[in-house]
Design a protein around this motif. Structure first.
Motif, short mmCIF file in Angstrom:
data_model
loop_
_atom_site.label_atom_id
_atom_site.label_comp_id
_atom_site.label_asym_id
_atom_site.label_seq_id
_atom_site.Cartn_x
_atom_site.Cartn_y
_atom_site.Cartn_z
N GLU A 113 0.84 -1.19 0.00
CA GLU A 113 0.00 0.00 0.00
C GLU A 113 0.88 1.24 0.00
OE1 GLU A 113 -3.90 1.58 2.47
OE2 GLU A 113 -2.62 0.06 3.36
N VAL A 114 0.50 2.23 -0.79
CA VAL A 114 1.20 3.52 -0.83
C VAL A 114 0.30 4.54 -0.15
CG1 VAL A 114 2.19 5.30 -2.30
CG2 VAL A 114 2.41 2.91 -2.95
N LEU A 115 0.86 5.24 0.85
CA LEU A 115 0.12 6.21 1.66
C LEU A 115 0.76 7.58 1.52
CD1 LEU A 115 -0.02 4.04 4.89
CD2 LEU A 115 -1.88 4.35 3.28
N ARG A 116 -0.06 8.64 1.65
CA ARG A 116 0.46 10.00 1.69
C ARG A 116 -0.31 10.78 2.75
NH1 ARG A 116 -2.00 11.70 -3.93
NH2 ARG A 116 -0.09 10.72 -4.62
N PRO A 117 0.30 11.81 3.33
CA PRO A 117 -0.42 12.63 4.31
C PRO A 117 -1.60 13.33 3.65
CG PRO A 117 1.93 13.05 4.41
CD PRO A 117 1.70 12.20 3.22
N SER A 118 -2.71 13.45 4.39
CA SER A 118 -3.89 14.11 3.84
C SER A 118 -3.65 15.62 3.74
CB SER A 118 -5.12 13.82 4.69
OG SER A 118 -4.97 14.39 5.96
N ASN A 119 -4.40 16.26 2.87
CA ASN A 119 -4.23 17.70 2.64
C ASN A 119 -4.75 18.55 3.78
OD1 ASN A 119 -3.06 17.20 0.18
ND2 ASN A 119 -4.99 17.29 -0.92
N SER A 120 -5.69 18.03 4.55
CA SER A 120 -6.24 18.79 5.68
C SER A 120 -5.42 18.47 6.92
CB SER A 120 -7.70 18.41 5.91
OG SER A 120 -7.80 17.02 6.19
N ASN A 121 -4.51 19.23 7.31
CA ASN A 121 -3.52 19.00 8.37
C ASN A 121 -4.10 18.35 9.62
OD1 ASN A 121 -1.45 20.16 6.86
ND2 ASN A 121 -2.14 22.20 7.44
N ASP A 122 -4.70 17.16 9.48
CA ASP A 122 -5.26 16.47 10.63
C ASP A 122 -4.38 15.31 11.10
OD1 ASP A 122 -5.68 14.89 8.44
OD2 ASP A 122 -7.84 14.69 8.70
N GLY A 123 -3.24 15.07 10.44
CA GLY A 123 -2.32 14.03 10.87
C GLY A 123 -2.66 12.64 10.37
N LEU A 124 -3.64 12.52 9.48
CA LEU A 124 -4.04 11.22 8.96
C LEU A 124 -3.34 10.93 7.63
CD1 LEU A 124 -7.88 11.32 9.65
CD2 LEU A 124 -6.11 10.20 11.00
N LEU A 125 -3.25 9.64 7.29
CA LEU A 125 -2.68 9.22 6.02
C LEU A 125 -3.80 8.71 5.13
CD1 LEU A 125 0.43 7.24 7.28
CD2 LEU A 125 0.41 9.51 6.27
#
Length: 131
Positions: free
Chosen positions: A39-51
């Protein structure tokens, strides 16, 4: 008669991880292995700390280790190097299709066999030195 085993839940524990720029030169992405799922993950655009998940792909074997490699003279993106329990060393690239989303494409795949892979390359870095 053929028996087929299909689990209802995907594996949750991350067994191996690698960091790189897989989709674009300035992207921050993580490639993780969960048993037989890559799986390839990236940080979400809404600075909530989720991937957020970019792409998830099932494999038929257990993933032993992951690493990244960047080719000289090519793009400024990284490739994923994956070894499996079957003795295969696979180089994957992440391709972003505008209509279908992201996919993982096999760039190169070499089979060493189960004992050959364990004997020759104890770590994936040993294989990368030969390339």
């Amino acid at each position: 008669m053929h028996l087929y085993s299909l689990p209802l839940l995907k594996p949750g524990a991350i067994t191996s991880a690698a960091y790189g720029n897989f989709s674009s030169p300035h992207a921050t992405e993580f490639c993780v292995a969960r048993g037989n799922i890559i799986e390839v993950l990236r940080p979400s655009n809404s600075n909530d700390g989720l991937l957020e998940s970019v792409v998830t792909q099932n494999t038929y074997g257990s993933i032993r280790s992951l690493s990244t490699i960047r080719l000289w003279g090519g793009d400024e993106t990284d490739y994923i190097v994956m070894t499996s329990d079957s003795g295969a060393v696979t180089v994957l690239s992440l391709v972003d299709n505008q209509t279908d989303g992201c996919t993982l494409n096999v760039v190169s795949q070499t089979f060493f066999g189960k004992t050959g892979c364990r004997f020759k390359f104890k770590h994936i870095k040993d294989f990368l030195m030969l390339m």
